[in-house]
Write a protein that holds these residues in place. Structure first.
Motif, PDB file in Angstrom:
ATOM      1  N   GLN A  14     -18.034  14.515   0.168  1.00 27.57           N
ATOM      2  CA  GLN A  14     -17.252  14.111   1.340  1.00 27.57           C
ATOM      3  C   GLN A  14     -16.781  12.666   1.220  1.00 27.57           C
ATOM      4  O   GLN A  14     -15.596  12.373   1.447  1.00 27.57           O
ATOM      5  CB  GLN A  14     -18.089  14.281   2.616  1.00 27.57           C
ATOM      6  N   TYR A  15     -17.690  11.758   0.879  1.00 32.08           N
ATOM      7  CA  TYR A  15     -17.297  10.359   0.713  1.00 32.08           C
ATOM      8  C   TYR A  15     -16.196  10.233  -0.337  1.00 32.08           C
ATOM      9  O   TYR A  15     -15.217   9.490  -0.150  1.00 32.08           O
ATOM     10  CB  TYR A  15     -18.495   9.500   0.279  1.00 32.08           C
ATOM     11  N   SER A  16     -16.358  10.959  -1.440  1.00 38.19           N
ATOM     12  CA  SER A  16     -15.404  10.865  -2.544  1.00 38.19           C
ATOM     13  C   SER A  16     -14.041  11.419  -2.145  1.00 38.19           C
ATOM     14  O   SER A  16     -13.002  10.823  -2.465  1.00 38.19           O
ATOM     15  CB  SER A  16     -15.942  11.617  -3.766  1.00 38.19           C
ATOM     16  N   LEU A  17     -14.023  12.540  -1.443  1.00 33.38           N
ATOM     17  CA  LEU A  17     -12.756  13.139  -1.033  1.00 33.38           C
ATOM     18  C   LEU A  17     -12.018  12.254  -0.036  1.00 33.38           C
ATOM     19  O   LEU A  17     -10.788  12.107  -0.124  1.00 33.38           O
ATOM     20  CB  LEU A  17     -13.006  14.527  -0.426  1.00 33.38           C
ATOM     21  N   ILE A  18     -12.742  11.691   0.907  1.00 32.99           N
ATOM     22  CA  ILE A  18     -12.098  10.811   1.889  1.00 32.99           C
ATOM     23  C   ILE A  18     -11.483   9.601   1.190  1.00 32.99           C
ATOM     24  O   ILE A  18     -10.323   9.237   1.430  1.00 32.99           O
ATOM     25  CB  ILE A  18     -13.107  10.360   2.960  1.00 32.99           C
ATOM     26  N   ALA A  19     -12.257   8.960   0.313  1.00 31.84           N
ATOM     27  CA  ALA A  19     -11.755   7.770  -0.386  1.00 31.84           C
ATOM     28  C   ALA A  19     -10.563   8.112  -1.274  1.00 31.84           C
ATOM     29  O   ALA A  19      -9.569   7.372  -1.299  1.00 31.84           O
ATOM     30  CB  ALA A  19     -12.874   7.148  -1.225  1.00 31.84           C
ATOM     31  N   LEU A  20     -10.638   9.230  -1.996  1.00 25.99           N
ATOM     32  CA  LEU A  20      -9.527   9.624  -2.866  1.00 25.99           C
ATOM     33  C   LEU A  20      -8.298   9.962  -2.045  1.00 25.99           C
ATOM     34  O   LEU A  20      -7.173   9.606  -2.424  1.00 25.99           O
ATOM     35  CB  LEU A  20      -9.940  10.816  -3.725  1.00 25.99           C
ATOM     36  N   GLY A  21      -8.486  10.629  -0.909  1.00 25.89           N
ATOM     37  CA  GLY A  21      -7.356  10.975  -0.052  1.00 25.89           C
ATOM     38  C   GLY A  21      -6.655   9.740   0.486  1.00 25.89           C
ATOM     39  O   GLY A  21      -5.419   9.649   0.454  1.00 25.89           O
ATOM     40  N   VAL A  22      -7.426   8.766   0.960  1.00 23.74           N
ATOM     41  CA  VAL A  22      -6.830   7.533   1.490  1.00 23.74           C
ATOM     42  C   VAL A  22      -6.121   6.767   0.379  1.00 23.74           C
ATOM     43  O   VAL A  22      -4.998   6.269   0.558  1.00 23.74           O
ATOM     44  CB  VAL A  22      -7.906   6.655   2.157  1.00 23.74           C
ATOM     45  N   ALA A  23      -6.756   6.682  -0.792  1.00 24.58           N
ATOM     46  CA  ALA A  23      -6.150   5.968  -1.911  1.00 24.58           C
ATOM     47  C   ALA A  23      -4.860   6.640  -2.360  1.00 24.58           C
ATOM     48  O   ALA A  23      -3.877   5.969  -2.701  1.00 24.58           O
ATOM     49  CB  ALA A  23      -7.134   5.882  -3.080  1.00 24.58           C
ATOM     50  N   ALA A  24      -4.844   7.976  -2.361  1.00 23.49           N
ATOM     51  CA  ALA A  24      -3.635   8.703  -2.752  1.00 23.49           C
ATOM     52  C   ALA A  24      -2.512   8.494  -1.749  1.00 23.49           C
ATOM     53  O   ALA A  24      -1.338   8.347  -2.130  1.00 23.49           O
ATOM     54  CB  ALA A  24      -3.947  10.190  -2.894  1.00 23.49           C
ATOM     55  N   VAL A  25      -2.849   8.477  -0.464  1.00 25.73           N
ATOM     56  CA  VAL A  25      -1.835   8.239   0.572  1.00 25.73           C
ATOM     57  C   VAL A  25      -1.216   6.852   0.414  1.00 25.73           C
ATOM     58  O   VAL A  25      -0.019   6.663   0.677  1.00 25.73           O
ATOM     59  CB  VAL A  25      -2.469   8.404   1.973  1.00 25.73           C
ATOM     60  N   ILE A  26      -2.006   5.904  -0.039  1.00 23.13           N
ATOM     61  CA  ILE A  26      -1.484   4.542  -0.243  1.00 23.13           C
ATOM     62  C   ILE A  26      -0.738   4.444  -1.575  1.00 23.13           C
ATOM     63  O   ILE A  26       0.378   3.928  -1.653  1.00 23.13           O
ATOM     64  CB  ILE A  26      -2.626   3.514  -0.209  1.00 23.13           C
ATOM     65  N   GLY A  27      -1.372   4.907  -2.641  1.00 24.94           N
ATOM     66  CA  GLY A  27      -0.854   4.665  -3.982  1.00 24.94           C
ATOM     67  C   GLY A  27       0.299   5.539  -4.418  1.00 24.94           C
ATOM     68  O   GLY A  27       1.234   5.060  -5.072  1.00 24.94           O
ATOM     69  N   LEU A  28       0.267   6.829  -4.063  1.00 22.75           N
ATOM     70  CA  LEU A  28       1.298   7.743  -4.546  1.00 22.75           C
ATOM     71  C   LEU A  28       2.693   7.396  -4.026  1.00 22.75           C
ATOM     72  O   LEU A  28       3.638   7.285  -4.824  1.00 22.75           O
ATOM     73  CB  LEU A  28       0.930   9.184  -4.202  1.00 22.75           C
ATOM     74  N   PRO A  29       2.885   7.242  -2.702  1.00 16.42           N
ATOM     75  CA  PRO A  29       4.251   6.933  -2.231  1.00 16.42           C
ATOM     76  C   PRO A  29       4.806   5.635  -2.810  1.00 16.42           C
ATOM     77  O   PRO A  29       5.976   5.580  -3.206  1.00 16.42           O
ATOM     78  CB  PRO A  29       4.086   6.841  -0.712  1.00 16.42           C
ATOM     79  N   VAL A  30       3.956   4.599  -2.867  1.00 20.62           N
ATOM     80  CA  VAL A  30       4.426   3.315  -3.402  1.00 20.62           C
ATOM     81  C   VAL A  30       4.772   3.453  -4.878  1.00 20.62           C
ATOM     82  O   VAL A  30       5.810   2.959  -5.345  1.00 20.62           O
ATOM     83  CB  VAL A  30       3.361   2.220  -3.188  1.00 20.62           C
ATOM     84  N   GLY A  31       3.928   4.144  -5.625  1.00 22.03           N
ATOM     85  CA  GLY A  31       4.195   4.332  -7.043  1.00 22.03           C
ATOM     86  C   GLY A  31       5.429   5.166  -7.302  1.00 22.03           C
ATOM     87  O   GLY A  31       6.224   4.873  -8.203  1.00 22.03           O
ATOM     88  N   LEU A  32       5.643   6.202  -6.502  1.00 18.95           N
ATOM     89  CA  LEU A  32       6.817   7.066  -6.664  1.00 18.95           C
ATOM     90  C   LEU A  32       8.106   6.299  -6.356  1.00 18.95           C
ATOM     91  O   LEU A  32       9.088   6.380  -7.112  1.00 18.95           O
ATOM     92  CB  LEU A  32       6.706   8.285  -5.749  1.00 18.95           C
TER      93      LEU A  32
END
Length: 222
Positions: A32-50
Motif C-alpha cells: 500500500q505504501y509503495s503503490l501510493i508513493a508510486l501513484g503520486v510520483a507518476a502523477v507528478i513526473g509523467l505529465p511533466v516529462g511528456l
C-alpha cells in the motif's frame, strides 16, 4: 548460524503468518505504501516529462531538479518531515515521492526525445493536433523506456519503504527495525528477505505490463 538458517526459521514459524504482525498484513501494508508513493510520483513526473519531452523545452531544468532530488537523503528527509508534520503517513510519503519522481521525470523526457522525428513530422503534415501527435505517435514508441523509468522508481520505493517503520508505521520495515531493537536477527533477515522478494515481484509485474501494453513491433525495435 548462517543466513539460510535464519530465513528458514523465520518462515517456518507459524506465528509469523497470523495477526497484526503477520507476514500477510505487513506485506500488504508495504505494498500500500509503495503503490501510493508510486501513484503520486507518476502523477507528478509523467505529465511533466511528456510535455517537456514533446516540446523539447526544459531539459536542463529537469536535469537540475533530478540531480537535486537524488542528492536528498531519504532517511534525513523522513526525520525532518516527522519533526515538522508529526506522526502519520504524510512524512513517509514525501521522501518516497521525492525519491521516485526523478527517474520517472527524466526517463519520460528522454523517451520522448528519442522518438524518431520522421513519423512525428509526417503526423503533423497529415494535420494531426499536437495532443494526437503526443498520444498516438510519440507515446506508443516511447512507452518501453517510460515503463523502465516507472520500474526503476517502483523498485526504489519498495526497497526504501522500510523507513515507514521508523515513524511507528507498519510494512516490512517493522521486522527489520523491531528485530534490530530486540536483537532478533531471525526477524531482521526475514524482513530483508521479504523486501527482496517483493522487489523481484515488482520486476515481474512490470515485465508483464510491458508485454501487455507495448506493441510487438516497438518491442522488437527496442
Amino acid at each position: 548460524m548462517n543466513i539460510l538458517h535464519f530465513v528458514n526459521a523465520f518462515f517456518d514459524d507459524g506465528s509469523r503468518w497470523h495477526g497484526y504482525d503477520g507476514i500477510p498484513v505487513r506485506t500488504w501494508e508495504h505494498v500500500q505504501y509503495s503503490l501510493i508513493a508510486l501513484g503520486v510520483a507518476a502523477v507528478i513526473g509523467l505529465p511533466v516529462g511528456l510535455i517537456t519531452g514533446h516540446t523539447g523545452r526544459g531539459g536542463n531544468v529537469l536535469a537540475l531538479i533530478a540531480t537535486a532530488a537524488r542528492a536528498l537523503p531519504s532517511f534525513g528527509l523522513l526525520v525532518l518531515m516527522f519533526i515538522v508534520l508529526g506522526l502519520g503517513l504524510l512524512p513517509v510519503m514525501i521522501p518516497l515521492v521525492v525519491l521516485a519522481v526523478p527517474p520517472i521525470l527524466v526517463t519520460t523526457y528522454e523517451a520522448m526525445r528519442s522518438v524518431d522525428p520522421s513519423p512525428v513530422d509526417a503526423a503533423r503534415g497529415m494535420g494531426m493536433r499536437e495532443a494526437e501527435v503526443l498520444f498516438r505517435v510519440e507515446l506508443p514508441v516511447a512507452l518501453p523506456l517510460i515503463l523502465s523509468g516507472l520500474r526503476s522508481a517502483a523498485i526504489q520505493i519498495v526497497s526504501t519503504a522500510t523507513i515507514a517503520a521508523y515513524v511507528s508505521l507498519g510494512g516490512l520495515g517493522r521486522y527489520i527495525v523491531d528485530g534490530l531493537y530486540q536483537r532478533d536477527y531471525e526477524k531482521v533477515v526475514g524482513g530483508a528477505t521479504l523486501v527482496a522478494v517483493l522487489a523481484l515481484v515488482t520486476l515481474g509485474v512490470f515485465w508483464a505490463l510491458a508485454r501487455a501494453t507495448v506493441s510487438p513491433g516497438v518491442r522488437r525495435s527496442a
